[in-house]
Design a protein around this motif. Structure first.
Motif, PDB file in Angstrom:
ATOM      1  N   SER A  30       0.506  -1.594  -0.023  1.00  0.00           N
ATOM      2  CA  SER A  30      -0.361  -0.118   0.318  1.00  0.00           C
ATOM      3  C   SER A  30       1.048   1.532   0.083  1.00  0.00           C
ATOM      4  O   SER A  30       0.706   1.915  -0.751  1.00  0.00           O
ATOM      5  CB  SER A  30      -1.052  -0.040   1.182  1.00  0.00           C
ATOM      6  OG  SER A  30      -1.751  -0.748   1.351  1.00  0.00           O
ATOM      7  N   TYR A  62      -0.900  -4.421  -6.693  1.00  0.00           N
ATOM      8  CA  TYR A  62      -1.553  -4.449  -5.479  1.00  0.00           C
ATOM      9  C   TYR A  62      -2.771  -4.595  -5.827  1.00  0.00           C
ATOM     10  O   TYR A  62      -3.251  -5.388  -4.765  1.00  0.00           O
ATOM     11  CB  TYR A  62      -1.744  -2.468  -5.729  1.00  0.00           C
ATOM     12  CG  TYR A  62      -2.324  -2.286  -5.486  1.00  0.00           C
ATOM     13  CD1 TYR A  62      -2.761  -1.592  -3.647  1.00  0.00           C
ATOM     14  CD2 TYR A  62      -3.717  -1.525  -5.109  1.00  0.00           C
ATOM     15  CE1 TYR A  62      -4.050  -1.235  -2.816  1.00  0.00           C
ATOM     16  CE2 TYR A  62      -5.055  -0.888  -4.744  1.00  0.00           C
ATOM     17  CZ  TYR A  62      -4.989  -0.665  -3.271  1.00  0.00           C
ATOM     18  OH  TYR A  62      -5.294  -0.104  -3.242  1.00  0.00           O
ATOM     19  N   ILE A 119      -7.572  -0.058   2.925  1.00  0.00           N
ATOM     20  CA  ILE A 119      -6.489   0.584   1.954  1.00  0.00           C
ATOM     21  C   ILE A 119      -7.378   1.213   0.762  1.00  0.00           C
ATOM     22  O   ILE A 119      -6.756   2.505   0.313  1.00  0.00           O
ATOM     23  CB  ILE A 119      -5.647  -0.369   1.369  1.00  0.00           C
ATOM     24  CG1 ILE A 119      -4.954  -1.287   2.394  1.00  0.00           C
ATOM     25  CG2 ILE A 119      -4.271   0.106   0.505  1.00  0.00           C
ATOM     26  CD1 ILE A 119      -4.116  -2.668   2.398  1.00  0.00           C
TER      27      ILE A 119
END
Length: 370
Positions: free
Chosen positions: A134, A174, A196
């Motif tokens: 992240s 990601y 997130i």
């Protein structure tokens, strides 16, 4: 210097790269071939997975070869649209295509073994830790815009292509670790991905506002020296680019959240199917005893009711008739275990409902998997 950007240029201006186009065609062909092999091996591969993956490749080609590529060196906002699309939109489609799973199911045997070995390493577990992924993902756009990287990609087409592939690779990394459609080294509660996503939306807004309201012109000397005839001034151009970053970044989070929620529902469904199969196996083995729990006090579990029935039969007390429709206990449950379960129920009543709920508790990490 290309002609001033207008509606005609949006559809007609192209800067094709045959080498990159050939790479994308080969990747698409390998993916389709993998789906054919996977089906021959008995794996059901949904067609929509293939469709979304090919859309991701086509979107990469459009982003890097359309009018965005033609004007990326002379205007700020086309470059901004290109960067945020490569980082957040293209990788989402690629991740939804589950290429790692296809490599395992439809690729050569040695490739499947190599993928599993890599995922089992400690380095892979470290690199896919949510905080690591992240932070790198959120910091990347700021690094591109507020470092020499941005102006270097304006001066060199080679550097621009390297950045394009790097952004898409980072974005795929990601989404791969957050959606968990493909195998990952370690699974984390979905609540982590939800938080997130909110952090990512805030970061997009912060970057967009900084570019729109800040006094610093990114690559200002470069754009000023071009002295473009008519159109937007460098300042107005950057304001448009900051707005595009903010808007596209936040919009990209909507389908991601939808895919994340669907993933959560699918996991609940699969978990329920596993529990049903386990209960069916126990019933077939005769490990489950059926009886009523109507004589037990309110709040007593079915296991405690069965234990009370057994104790009553030993002392000659009357018990209820057997009811084959109500699962009361498992035969190996001991009175001590029943007492511990009752104490556990009292402890659970002091905790919020979302922590003790069997579905939400496991999903959010409050309860351990049994």
């Amino acid at each position: 210097m290309p002609a001033p950007l207008g509606g005609a240029q949006v559809g007609s201006a192209w800067r094709l790269n045959p080498y990159v186009g050939a790479i994308l065609v080969v990747v698409a062909a390998l993916y389709v071939a993998g789906t054919v092999v996977a089906r021959r091996r008995g794996t059901r591969w949904p067609v929509y997975r293939t469709v979304v993956f090919v859309i991701g490749l086509a979107l990469f080609a459009w982003t890097t070869m359309s009018f965005l590529a033609v004007y990326q060196q002379v205007m700020f906002w086309p470059r901004a649209v290109q960067i945020i699309t490569l980082l957040m939109v293209v990788p989402l489609f690629l991740a939804l295509g589950m290429p790692l799973t296809l490599a395992i199911e439809g690729g050569p045997r040695w490739l499947a073994g190599a993928v599993r070995r890599v995922l089992a390493t400690r380095i892979a577990a470290l690199l896919t830790f949510p905080a690591v992924v992240s932070i790198v993902f959120l910091v990347t756009p700021f690094t591109v815009y507020f470092s020499p990287i941005y102006e270097d990609t304006l001066r060199s087409r080679g550097a621009a292509w390297i950045l394009s592939f790097a952004l898409s690779a980072l974005g795929f990394f990601y989404y791969w670790t957050r959606l968990r459609l493909d195998p990952v080294p370690k699974e984390y509660p979905h609540l982590v991905s939800v938080w997130i996503t909110f952090a990512e939306a805030i970061a997009d807004g912060a970057l967009g506002l900084t570019l729109m309201l800040g006094h610093h012109l990114v690559a200002g000397d470069w754009y000023t020296a071009l002295n473009r005839p008519g159109g937007l001034s460098p300042r107005q151009d950057q304001v448009w680019g900051g707005g595009a970053l903010w808007l596209i970044g936040d919009l990209a989070g909507v389908p991601f959240l939808g895919a994340l929620w669907r993933r959560m529902f699918d996991e609940d469904r699969d978990r329920a199917a596993e529990v049903d199969a386990e209960l069916d196996a126990l019933e077939a083995e005769g490990a489950i005893v059926y009886g009523t729990a109507s004589t037990a006090a309110a709040g007593v579990t079915a296991a405690a009711a069965a234990a009370a029935a057994v104790a009553g039969s030993e002392t000659g007390a009357e018990t209820d008739d057997v009811d084959a429709s109500t699962p009361a206990s498992i035969s190996h449950t001991s009175p001590a275990a029943v007492g511990a379960a009752a104490g556990g129920e009292d402890a659970k009543r002091t905790r919020p409902w979302w922590e003790t709920d069997p579905v939400l508790g496991r999903r959010m990490g409050f309860l351990d998997e049994e």
